[in-house]
Design an enzyme around this catalytic site. Structure first.
Site, mmCIF file in Angstrom:
data_model
loop_
_atom_site.group_PDB
_atom_site.id
_atom_site.type_symbol
_atom_site.label_atom_id
_atom_site.label_comp_id
_atom_site.label_asym_id
_atom_site.label_seq_id
_atom_site.Cartn_x
_atom_site.Cartn_y
_atom_site.Cartn_z
ATOM 1 N N GLU A 91 46.514 7.260 94.610
ATOM 2 C CA GLU A 91 47.240 7.376 93.341
ATOM 3 C C GLU A 91 46.451 8.128 92.278
ATOM 4 O OE1 GLU A 91 48.126 3.463 91.960
ATOM 5 O OE2 GLU A 91 48.922 2.852 93.897
ATOM 6 N N CYS A 126 43.641 9.778 85.428
ATOM 7 C CA CYS A 126 42.902 8.679 86.047
ATOM 8 C C CYS A 126 42.899 8.910 87.554
ATOM 9 C CB CYS A 126 43.568 7.354 85.690
ATOM 10 S SG CYS A 126 42.857 5.934 86.529
ATOM 11 N N CYS A 157 39.764 -0.289 98.733
ATOM 12 C CA CYS A 157 38.513 -0.686 98.087
ATOM 13 C C CYS A 157 37.968 -1.936 98.758
ATOM 14 C CB CYS A 157 38.780 -0.960 96.604
ATOM 15 S SG CYS A 157 37.322 -1.426 95.655
ATOM 16 N N CYS A 195 38.013 -7.742 94.094
ATOM 17 C CA CYS A 195 38.367 -8.409 92.828
ATOM 18 C C CYS A 195 39.761 -9.043 92.969
ATOM 19 C CB CYS A 195 38.365 -7.416 91.673
ATOM 20 S SG CYS A 195 36.775 -6.598 91.463
ATOM 21 N N CYS A 230 43.082 -7.424 91.406
ATOM 22 C CA CYS A 230 43.297 -5.983 91.578
ATOM 23 C C CYS A 230 44.077 -5.680 92.852
ATOM 24 C CB CYS A 230 41.941 -5.275 91.606
ATOM 25 S SG CYS A 230 42.083 -3.497 91.779
ATOM 26 N N CYS A 250 46.160 0.182 88.660
ATOM 27 C CA CYS A 250 45.376 0.361 89.896
ATOM 28 C C CYS A 250 45.991 -0.096 91.209
ATOM 29 C CB CYS A 250 44.118 -0.482 89.762
ATOM 30 S SG CYS A 250 42.771 0.419 89.176
HETATM 31 N N1 SAH Z 1 36.138 -0.092 90.856
HETATM 32 C C1 SAH Z 1 35.992 0.285 89.510
HETATM 33 C C2 SAH Z 1 37.094 1.167 88.962
HETATM 34 C C3 SAH Z 1 38.522 0.866 89.324
HETATM 35 S S1 SAH Z 1 39.481 -0.261 88.405
HETATM 36 C C4 SAH Z 1 35.806 -0.929 88.627
HETATM 37 O O1 SAH Z 1 35.844 -2.027 89.133
HETATM 38 O O2 SAH Z 1 35.542 -0.766 87.463
HETATM 39 C C5 SAH Z 1 39.574 0.196 86.738
HETATM 40 C C6 SAH Z 1 39.668 -1.025 85.826
HETATM 41 O O3 SAH Z 1 40.925 -1.710 85.940
HETATM 42 C C7 SAH Z 1 38.597 -2.056 86.141
HETATM 43 O O4 SAH Z 1 38.056 -2.542 84.953
HETATM 44 C C8 SAH Z 1 39.404 -3.126 86.845
HETATM 45 O O5 SAH Z 1 38.736 -4.344 86.828
HETATM 46 C C9 SAH Z 1 40.708 -3.096 86.078
HETATM 47 N N2 SAH Z 1 41.846 -3.724 86.740
HETATM 48 C C10 SAH Z 1 42.122 -3.797 88.044
HETATM 49 N N3 SAH Z 1 43.242 -4.483 88.275
HETATM 50 C C11 SAH Z 1 43.715 -4.861 87.070
HETATM 51 C C12 SAH Z 1 44.850 -5.611 86.636
HETATM 52 N N4 SAH Z 1 45.723 -6.112 87.505
HETATM 53 N N5 SAH Z 1 45.008 -5.810 85.304
HETATM 54 C C13 SAH Z 1 44.126 -5.304 84.417
HETATM 55 N N6 SAH Z 1 43.037 -4.592 84.772
HETATM 56 C C14 SAH Z 1 42.825 -4.378 86.080
#
Ligand code: SAH
Length: 370
Positions: free
Chosen positions: A109, A122, A129, A133, A136, A348
Site C-alpha cells: 500500500e 506514505c 511485517c 504490534c 496494527c 497501515c
Molecule cells: N513499523 C514502523 C512504521 C509503520 S506504522 C513503526 O512501528 O513505527 C506507522 C505508525 O502507525 C506507527 O506509529 C504505528 O504504531 C501506527 N499504527 C499502526 N496501526 C495503527 C492503528 N490501528 N491506529 C493508529 N496507529 C497505528
C-alpha cells in the site's frame, strides 16, 4: 557478482539462465560502473538515471539512448513497474490509497495525503511485517519479504504519475518496519534524495520505527537530517510489552537512552508516536509517566486517534484532549494527528488485509493470507 545482480536459476537451481540487473535500485555510482562494463561513457549513466526516476515503463521510452543500448538493457535489466490493483479516493479530503501489485504478485500500500504545505506520500518498506504490534493490521500475517529499494522508490514515482500530483514530503509509515530492512531503505533514501532524481530533501522525509535500538544507533552514526519517529505508545514496560512485543527484549528505559543518544549525535529532535487506546494507555498516570520520560530531552509527542482494526478488541480512546492537556501541563509539546482518509481504509495495512481476505474467498492468490 555485485549485490544487484540477481540470478535466476533454472529447474532445481541447477543452471544459470540469465543475470538480471535491478537497475532502478542502483545508485549513480553503481550505474556508472555497470555501464562501463557495457563499454558506455559516463554521461549515459546520468541519462539513464534521469529516465528511471521520471518514471518510464520500458527502455524504449529512453529516446536519447542508442537503439542498440536500449535493446541490450532490456535483455539484461529488470525494470520494476507496479500495477494499480486497487485505488481508493477519499470523498472527505482527497486522500488516495493505492494497492500496488508487484512483479511476484504480492501487494503493498501507498497513501497520498494532501496538506496545505504540500503533498505527502506514505510508503511501505516490506510485504507484511514481523513486529507483531497488536493494534496494527500490517503485521497480522507476518512478513512475506523485504522490498527492494526500487520497489520503495516506485511507490513515490508511480503515485506521482498516476495522480498527476507532485510529492514534496515522504513518510516511511506504511507497511513494514524500515529498520528491519535497513540496507534497502538507506539505498531508497539515497536515490530519492539525489539531485538527478526527484530530489526530496532529507528534512522532508520521516522514518518511523517501533524501536530497534541497535539500528537506531546505526542510523544516528550516518547523521542524516531526516526526522526519526519512534512508535512509543506506552510509557511503562507492562503496557508497552502488551501492545508491542518488540518491547519485551528492549524495555522503555533502554529505548529512551537510545533516543537521547540519537538526539545528541544528530541534533535532530525525535517525534514520538502515541496511538491512544481506550483504557490501555490513556490514563492521567500514564501522561505523567510519559512526561517524566521526556524530561530533559527536546522531543515532540504525536497523539494518534487509534484506527479500529477489524477483529481487534482495542477501541479508540475518548480522552485524547485530556491526555494532551496533561502532557502540556508538564511542559511537553503534543499534537493530535488529524485523521485523513477515514472512509478508505487508509490506516497501515488495512487495505492489503481486506484485499487478501476477499481474494481468499474467490481464488487462491500468490500472497499469503493472514
Ligand atoms: N513499523 C514502523 C512504521 C509503520 S506504522 C513503526 O512501528 O513505527 C506507522 C505508525 O502507525 C506507527 O506509529 C504505528 O504504531 C501506527 N499504527 C499502526 N496501526 C495503527 C492503528 N490501528 N491506529 C493508529 N496507529 C497505528
Amino acid at each position: 557478482y555485485p549485490w544487484y545482480r540477481r540470478l535466476f536459476y533454472g529447474q532445481a537451481g541447477k543452471t544459470e539462465v540469465k543475470a538480471v540487473q535491478d537497475i532502478k535500485s542502483m545508485t549513480p555510482e553503481e550505474l556508472r560502473a555497470y555501464l562501463k562494463e557495457l563499454g558506455q561513457p559516463d554521461f549515459r549513466a546520468k541519462q539513464i538515471f534521469r529516465w528511471l526516476h521520471k518514471p518510464v515503463t520500458s527502455f524504449d521510452e529512453m529516446s536519447n539512448l542508442p537503439k542498440k543500448l536500449r535493446f541490450q538493457l532490456a535483455q539484461e535489466c529488470f525494470l520494476s513497474v507496479p500495477q494499480v490493483e486497487r485505488k481508493q479516493v477519499s470523498v472527505l479530503d482527497g486522500t488516495i490509497k493505492y494497492l500496488w501489485r508487484l512483479e511476484d504478485g504480492n501487494c503493498i500500500e501507498t497513501v497520498l495525503m494532501r496538506y496545505q504545505h504540500g503533498n505527502t506520500v506514505c510508503v511501505s518498506c516490506q510485504v507484511g511485517c514481523n513486529m507483531g504490534c497488536v493494534f496494527c493490521a500490517s503485521t497480522r500475517g507476518g512478513k512475506v519479504r523485504d522490498l527492494k529499494a526500487s520497489e520503495i522508490l516506485d511507490q513515490v514515482l508511480f503515485t506521482q504519475l498516476d495522480s498527476g500530483e507532485a510529492v514534496s514530503n515522504i513518510v516511511m509509515m506504511g507497511i513494514g518496519e524500515p529498520l528491519d530492512n535497513f540496507e534497502q531503505v538507506l539505498r531508497f533514501l539515497t536515490l530519492v534524495n539525489h539531485p538527478d532524481g526527484i530530489h526530496i530533501g532529507m528534512r522532508h522525509i520521516s522514518l518511523s520505527t517501533c524501536g530497534l535500538i541497535e539500528k537506531i544507533d546505526k542510523l544516528a552514526g550516518l547523521g542524516l537530517q531526516l526526522t526519526l519517529s519512534v512508535s512509543l505508545h506506552a510509557p511503562d514496560d507492562e503496557t508497552r510489552s502488551r501492545l508491542m512485543p518488540v518491547n519485551r527484549a528492549v524495555g522503555v528505559d533502554r529505548l529512551m537512552e537510545t533516543c537521547r543518544r540519537y538526539f545528541e549525535t544528530t541534533g535532530r529532535r525525535i517525534s514520538y508516536e502515541y496511538a491512544m487506546v481506550d483504557g490501555v494507555n490513556d490514563s492521567d498516570r500514564q501522561a505523567d509517566l510519559l512526561a517524566a520520560l521526556l524530561k530533559g530531552q527536546p522531543g515532540h509527542v504525536n497523539l494518534i486517534p487509534l484506527n479500529h482494526v477489524a477483529e481487534s478488541p482495542l477501541k479508540p480512546s475518548k480522552r485524547i484532549r485530556q491526555f494532551q492537556q496533561r502532557l502540556e501541563s508538564h511542559g511537553v509539546t503534543a499534537t493530535v494527528r488529524r485523521k485523513l482518509g477515514g472512509d478508505i481504509d487508509a490506516s497501515c495495512g488495512q487495505l492489503r488485509r481486506k484485499h487478501l481476505q476477499e481474494r481468499e474467498k474467490t481464488q487462491s492468490g500468490k500472497d499469503t493470507i493472514p
